[in-house]
Design an enzyme around this catalytic site. Structure first.
Site, PDB file in Angstrom:
ATOM      1  N   ARG A  16       0.810  -1.217   0.000  1.00  0.00           N
ATOM      2  CA  ARG A  16       0.000   0.000   0.000  1.00  0.00           C
ATOM      3  C   ARG A  16       0.848   1.274   0.000  1.00  0.00           C
ATOM      4  O   ARG A  16       0.325   2.370  -0.189  1.00  0.00           O
ATOM      5  CB  ARG A  16      -0.945   0.000   1.203  1.00  0.00           C
ATOM      6  CG  ARG A  16      -2.165  -0.896   1.000  1.00  0.00           C
ATOM      7  CD  ARG A  16      -3.085  -0.846   2.192  1.00  0.00           C
ATOM      8  NE  ARG A  16      -2.611  -1.704   3.272  1.00  0.00           N
ATOM      9  CZ  ARG A  16      -3.163  -1.757   4.485  1.00  0.00           C
ATOM     10  NH1 ARG A  16      -4.196  -0.968   4.778  1.00  0.00           N
ATOM     11  NH2 ARG A  16      -2.694  -2.564   5.406  1.00  0.00           N
ATOM     12  N   THR A  79       2.947 -14.031  11.765  1.00  0.00           N
ATOM     13  CA  THR A  79       3.848 -13.472  12.776  1.00  0.00           C
ATOM     14  C   THR A  79       4.530 -14.566  13.593  1.00  0.00           C
ATOM     15  O   THR A  79       5.700 -14.438  13.963  1.00  0.00           O
ATOM     16  CB  THR A  79       3.072 -12.541  13.708  1.00  0.00           C
ATOM     17  OG1 THR A  79       1.906 -13.223  14.207  1.00  0.00           O
ATOM     18  CG2 THR A  79       2.646 -11.273  12.972  1.00  0.00           C
TER      19      THR A  79
END
Length: 453
Positions: A16, A79
């Site tokens: 983004r 993660t």
């Protein structure tokens, strides 16, 4: 205190951002996002691991720090998977502090609290209360104690209403962390290994999850796009401005001030709006920086006035000097005490003596100027012959008339006077008037041009 290992997760691409640079290399003030996190981690931890993925070589080259242990995450599988990559190099009898390369404003005081709690309880989690928790994993509590973290995509309506959210930042006993990481699975909406799942595992083992709630939302704010980057930039600058004002600096409008470096200042200094500080800048006492100025790597003395729209870079400004408006002081310049550099004057790699004046519309380059010199309007030192730069030497007390050109290398002797409109190609003797002008004539048969229809 146990040995502390920082594990900074920095493998994301940051699509983004619409940038060729990895997200963690986007700049906040004068540092990358990752550098901000590294500063805090290196002050607290004995070892720092950075888990990299997209653009890893670019990240390592930009940071260029041999003390960091770089760990590659070839596939981005969550993660939990990222943390697993660093664990083989970490001893069990230590604390692992999990940080994120795109969360740049975490404060050291908060991390110290988190580490202290982990040393007592084994697992400590940093959370924050948000007015709008959309998108974040919610903290599930029972009788005030943390039970689990539920990601929004896996949460029910009641859980989505919870305003306390997970920041992702935690400190865990490394031995425990390894045990729980081995038990992670991909049974979730994302099909990834969630680090947050270790909280429920620890609770099931009878562990009490120590809780630290961040005082400031900005500390745990991540950066995913240029809008969020700009928002955090303003927070960072506002926080700096507040500290400066608390230490005695007058800022006319702290919302229109940017320091992208370090600033030190004496007493009774004042900075007007839209001033940009870069590099290492110091101000003496009673110094004024007017609006729209840029200061970079500048040492500015006492009682100095930097007037509007001036630029000073890699230069020294002596006590009592006046610069501007619309002046440019380029690198390797030293402006002496009580000197004046005025409107639309450019000074480059020159020394200007005490009390000398270059008041308007002049260029002074590669020059050594003595004391009490007066340079008229439109004077330039012609220091470049197309191949090499040459020096101009101007003695004490020299007066140079307006619109003169000094063709370097050339020396003007002490107390010499240069007549206006002169082109000086040879040394000028002390105390003498030197000028070069053609004879003035008026043409009798000349007719003024007439505008054609």
């Amino acid at each position: 205190m146990n040995k502390i290992n920082a594990i900074i997760l920095a493998a994301g691409k940051g699509a983004r951002m619409n940038s060729t640079k990895p997200k963690v290399l986007q700049a906040l003030s004068d540092k990358t996002l990752l550098q901000h996190v590294l500063i805090q981690a290196q002050q607290l931890c004995s070892q720092v691991f950075v888990v990299y993925g997209f653009g890893g070589e670019q990240v390592q080259q930009a940071i260029n720090d041999d003390s960091i242990k770089w760990v590659q995450q070839v596939e981005q599988l969550g993660t939990g998977h990222a943390v697993v990559q660093a664990m083989p190099q970490i001893n069990n009898d230590s604390i692992s502090l999990i940080l994120y390369g795109d969360v740049p404003l975490i404060e050291q005081s908060t991390l110290k609290k988190l580490i202290a709690q982990a040393e007592k309880q084994g697992v400590a989690l940093l959370s924050v209360i948000l007015d709008n928790p959309t998108g974040y994993g919610r903290i599930l509590r029972k009788n005030g104690k943390i039970q689990a973290i539920i990601e929004q995509k896996d949460a029910n309506i009641e859980q989505i209403a919870i305003s306390e959210v997970n920041t992702g930042i935690m400190a865990v006993n490394s031995g425990l962390l390894k045990v729980y990481l081995d038990k992670l699975d991909t049974n979730n909406a994302q099909g990834e290994l969630y680090l947050t799942d270790i909280i429920a595992m620890a609770v099931a083992d009878g562990k009490i999850i120590a809780s630290v709630i961040a005082d400031n939302e900005f500390e745990v704010a991540g950066v995913n796009d240029k809008v969020q980057l700009a928002e955090l930039e303003r927070v960072f600058q506002k926080n700096q401005a507040t500290k400066f004002m608390q230490n005695g600096l007058t800022l006319k409008d702290p919302l229109r001030f940017d320091c992208r470096g370090t600033l030190s200042f004496g007493q009774d200094c004042e900075i007007d709006v839209n001033v940009l500080i870069k590099g290492d800048v110091s101000l003496g006492d009673n110094t004024l920086i007017a609006s729209n100025c840029i200061l970079k790597n500048a040492k500015i003395g006492n009682n100095v006035a930097i007037l509007p729209n001036s630029i000073i870079e890699d230069a020294i400004i002596g006590d009592g000097a006046s610069i501007g408006p619309f002046a440019r002081i380029r690198p390797d310049s030293n402006i002496g005490e009580d000197a004046k550099i005025g409107n639309f004057v450019e000074v480059k790699k020159s020394t200007i003596g005490k009390g000398s004046k270059v008041s308007h519309l002049s260029y002074i380059g590669d020059t050594t100027m003595g004391r009490a010199v007066n340079i008229g309007a439109g004077v330039i030192t012609c220091n470049y012959d197309g191949v090499n730069k040459h020096q101009t030497i101007i003695g004490d007390g020299v007066f140079v008339g307006s619109d003169s050109q000094l063709i370097a290398p050339v020396t003007l002797g002490k107390n010499a006077t240069i007549g206006a409109g002169s082109t000086i190609t040879k040394d000028s003797p002390e105390g003498r008037l030197t000028l070069s002008r053609s004879k003035q004539i008026s043409l009798k048969n000349w007719n003024k041009p007439i505008k054609k229809n």
